[in-house]
Each structure stands twice: as C-alpha cells, then as structure tokens.
Write an enzyme that holds these catalytic residues in place. Structure first.
Site, mmCIF file in Angstrom:
data_model
loop_
_atom_site.group_PDB
_atom_site.id
_atom_site.type_symbol
_atom_site.label_atom_id
_atom_site.label_comp_id
_atom_site.label_asym_id
_atom_site.label_seq_id
_atom_site.Cartn_x
_atom_site.Cartn_y
_atom_site.Cartn_z
ATOM 1 C CB ALA A 123 11.395 9.302 -71.752
ATOM 2 C CG ASN A 124 10.647 6.906 -67.045
ATOM 3 O OD1 ASN A 124 10.052 7.667 -67.392
ATOM 4 N ND2 ASN A 124 8.536 6.523 -66.629
ATOM 5 N N GLY A 162 4.184 -7.569 -59.400
ATOM 6 C CA GLY A 162 4.784 -6.775 -58.184
ATOM 7 C C GLY A 162 5.553 -7.554 -56.796
ATOM 8 C CB ALA A 163 5.245 -8.025 -53.187
ATOM 9 N N GLY A 207 7.238 -10.704 -57.873
ATOM 10 C CA GLY A 207 8.254 -11.185 -58.404
ATOM 11 C C GLY A 207 8.231 -10.822 -59.710
ATOM 12 N N GLY A 254 7.889 -1.014 -63.714
ATOM 13 C CA GLY A 254 8.209 -1.700 -64.858
ATOM 14 C C GLY A 254 9.440 -0.647 -65.716
ATOM 15 C CG ASP A 255 8.779 2.498 -67.624
ATOM 16 O OD1 ASP A 255 8.407 1.301 -68.523
ATOM 17 O OD2 ASP A 255 8.526 3.821 -67.416
HETATM 18 O O1 RIB Z 1 5.461 4.102 -65.993
HETATM 19 C C1 RIB Z 1 5.540 5.500 -65.664
HETATM 20 C C2 RIB Z 1 5.309 6.130 -67.115
HETATM 21 O O2 RIB Z 1 4.226 5.930 -67.162
HETATM 22 C C3 RIB Z 1 5.141 7.413 -66.436
HETATM 23 O O3 RIB Z 1 6.658 8.113 -65.747
HETATM 24 C C4 RIB Z 1 4.360 8.335 -67.106
HETATM 25 O O4 RIB Z 1 4.715 9.541 -68.102
HETATM 26 C C5 RIB Z 1 3.272 7.222 -68.209
HETATM 27 O O5 RIB Z 1 4.115 7.238 -69.127
#
Ligand code: RIB
Length: 311
Positions: free
Chosen positions: A46-47, A226-227, A229, A255-256
C-alpha cells in the site's frame, strides 16, 4: 495537452500501522515509557502504491483487506489517492493486516506484522488482474504476501514483457527461476545479506552482493544503503548514487517511497540513473516526517526538495 499517466500495478500488502515514537527502542523484556502514539496507514504494498500515485502514476492495487473498520478506512484512503481498488478483495475471514512499530529518536524502527488478510492473497487474485498487468508500464511487488501471489505477479509481468520491480522485503529466500524473471531487484543492506549471505556494510560489499545476484539472473540490482545512497549494478556497469542528507525523524516507508518513485520514473522512461536519483529524493523527503503513508511525498514536494538542493 495533458500528459498520460504511466500505469503502475502494485501487488502487495495493506496494513494499519500502530506507531509509538520513543527516545529509544526497548530491549526484550524491557518497558520504555514517554512515547507518542500515532495510527497511520501502512503496509509495504500500500505504501508503494500510494507513493506511486502521489508521484503521478495511475496505480492499480492488487491486495486483500478485512471487512473490519481498518480495511474500510484503508480503502477510503486508497480511493482518495485516486488508486484503482477494483482488485482489492474484502476478505470476511481474516482481519486487515496490522503492524506494531516502534521508532526511536534517530528515526530507526522495529516492526512486527500480523498479516491477517494479506496472507490470504491468492495466485487467482493476481491472475484476475492479468489484463491490467499486460498493459502496465511497470509491475511492483514486495514479499509481505504469499509466495504464490508473488510468483504469479512476476511470471505474468514477464510473460507480457512488462518490467517488474521486486522489492524483496521482508527478506525470504528466492529461487533463481523467479530472480531470472525480475527486471529490477531492490534489496536494502540486510535483505541483500539475506539473499546472498554477504554482509553488506559498504560499497565494496554491496558490489559483491550485487554481483552474486546478477549471476543468479537478475537484470538490474539496486541495493539501497540508507544514508550512503543506492548501489546500482548491471552486467555493463556499477555505480553508487549518493543519498541526500536530511534530518531523519522516522525511516519507516523510506524504502517504499524509493520503490514507488522508481516504478513511476521507469514507467515514464527516465534513464536508470535519473530514476534512482528521483527515488532517492522521494526516500529522503519521507524520512523527515512521521508515519508510513503520511510521510510519502507528492511530485511538487520533490520539485521543491530539488530546488532547495540547487539553491
Ligand atoms: O515498509 C514499512 C511498512 O512495513 C510499514 O508501513 C508496516 O506496515 C510494514 O508493513
């Protein structure tokens, strides 16, 4: 004339995140008090879907939520973002996914997930979206859903010659048959270690891990560091694309943000380096804010961030 939106299909999880921000993370058996509590929409799938939608893609989300209030709230949120939810199944037999998250003063987190309906996403659910997958610019998948759903999404994208980004989070062993169908694999350091056995601590070890993944058939490996790159490796070239320096408040969903942005940028036809730089900006903006989906930037915020870097 208005530009047509690139189509991104995201196959993945949907969670409700219960977040406590505290000064430090507790050790097992310890209690830490004084935290602040937030409920936020989350789930890696979802993210990434919301990140891509906010950055200008037409997003089709393939997922399962429960028929509980968390699921209803999540669907309302996706619809408000303009995400196509026709392939989000409302499952009466399990709860919407829940993540318990603790975030410390430096923005580091610990996450425990109760998958609920996410773990009932089937290969048939994914196959139902085949006609949309076939005309997508990019298909984006993570590993918070059952293996058969992941495999089906990757296989369908491959069969229809649609580039597929696999964000191997959380890390589970992946076979070479699957990896050879993946166009872009985007592990972070610990996921790269989980996949290769090589401890990724710097550019040299990222190079070794990426090389091992290329040998297993992945076409493009992008290890997020991460920091430091993101390390890009293909058969032809390897390079480190540096990160943008920001004050981290909460690294959840960084990451999302990166993966959602990468999908949009690649679907728009940006070069891989430009796509990674754009994604690094999305990740950087996201860590300056609390929560998963509340932290994901819109296109104008990335433009603003870029302008501030140039000024
Ligand atoms: O990547 C972050 C997500 O990991 C969070 O939003 C949590 O729901 C887990 O799925």
């Amino acid at each position: 004339m208005a530009q047509t939106k690139p189509v991104v299909v995201v196959v993945g999880s949907s969670n409700t995140d219960m977040v406590v921000k505290c000064d430090r993370l507790p050790h097992p058996g310890q209690t830490v008090t004084g935290g602040k509590f937030v409920v936020a929409a989350g789930g890696k799938g979802a993210n990434q879907a919301v990140a891509a939608a906010r950055l200008g893609a037409h997003v089709v989300f393939v997922a399962r939520v429960g028929t509980d209030s968390f699921g209803q709230e999540a669907l309302r949120g996706y619809e408000a973002e303009g995400i196509d939810t026709q392939f989000v199944v409302r499952d009466p037999d399990d709860h919407t996914g829940v993540a318990l998250i603790m975030v410390d003063a430096s923005g580091e987190n610990m996450i425990a997930v109760a998958s609920g309906a996410n773990h009932r996403l089937t290969a048939a659910d994914v196959r139902r979206a085949e006609s949309v997958i076939a005309r997508a610019g990019v298909v984006l998948v993570q590993l918070e859903i059952p293996w058969e759903a992941v495999r089906t999404a990757v296989k369908l994208a491959y069969e229809h010659s649609v580039p597929v980004i696999l964000n191997p989070a959380p890390a589970v062993p992946l076979d070479d048959d699957l990896l050879s169908r993946v166009s872009y694999l985007t592990p972070n350091e610990s996921e790269a270690e989980g996949l290769t056995g090589i401890r990724v601590v710097d550019e040299a070890t990222a190079d070794q891990a990426a090389e091992a993944l290329l040998k297993r058939g992945v076409r493009h490996v992008i290890i997020t560091l991460g920091a430091r790159g993101a390390f890009l490796a293909t058969q032809e070239r390897k390079l480190l694309i540096p990160a943008f320096k920001v004050n981290a408040v909460d690294t959840t969903a960084a990451g999302d943000a990166f993966n959602g942005a990468l999908a949009v940028a690649l679907a728009r036809g940006l070069s891989l380096e430009a796509a990674i730089e754009f994604s690094a900006k999305a990740g950087a903006v996201s860590v300056t804010r609390m929560g998963a989906q509340p932290s994901l930037p819109r296109e104008d915020e990335i433009a603003e961030f870029s302008a501030e870097r140039v000024a």
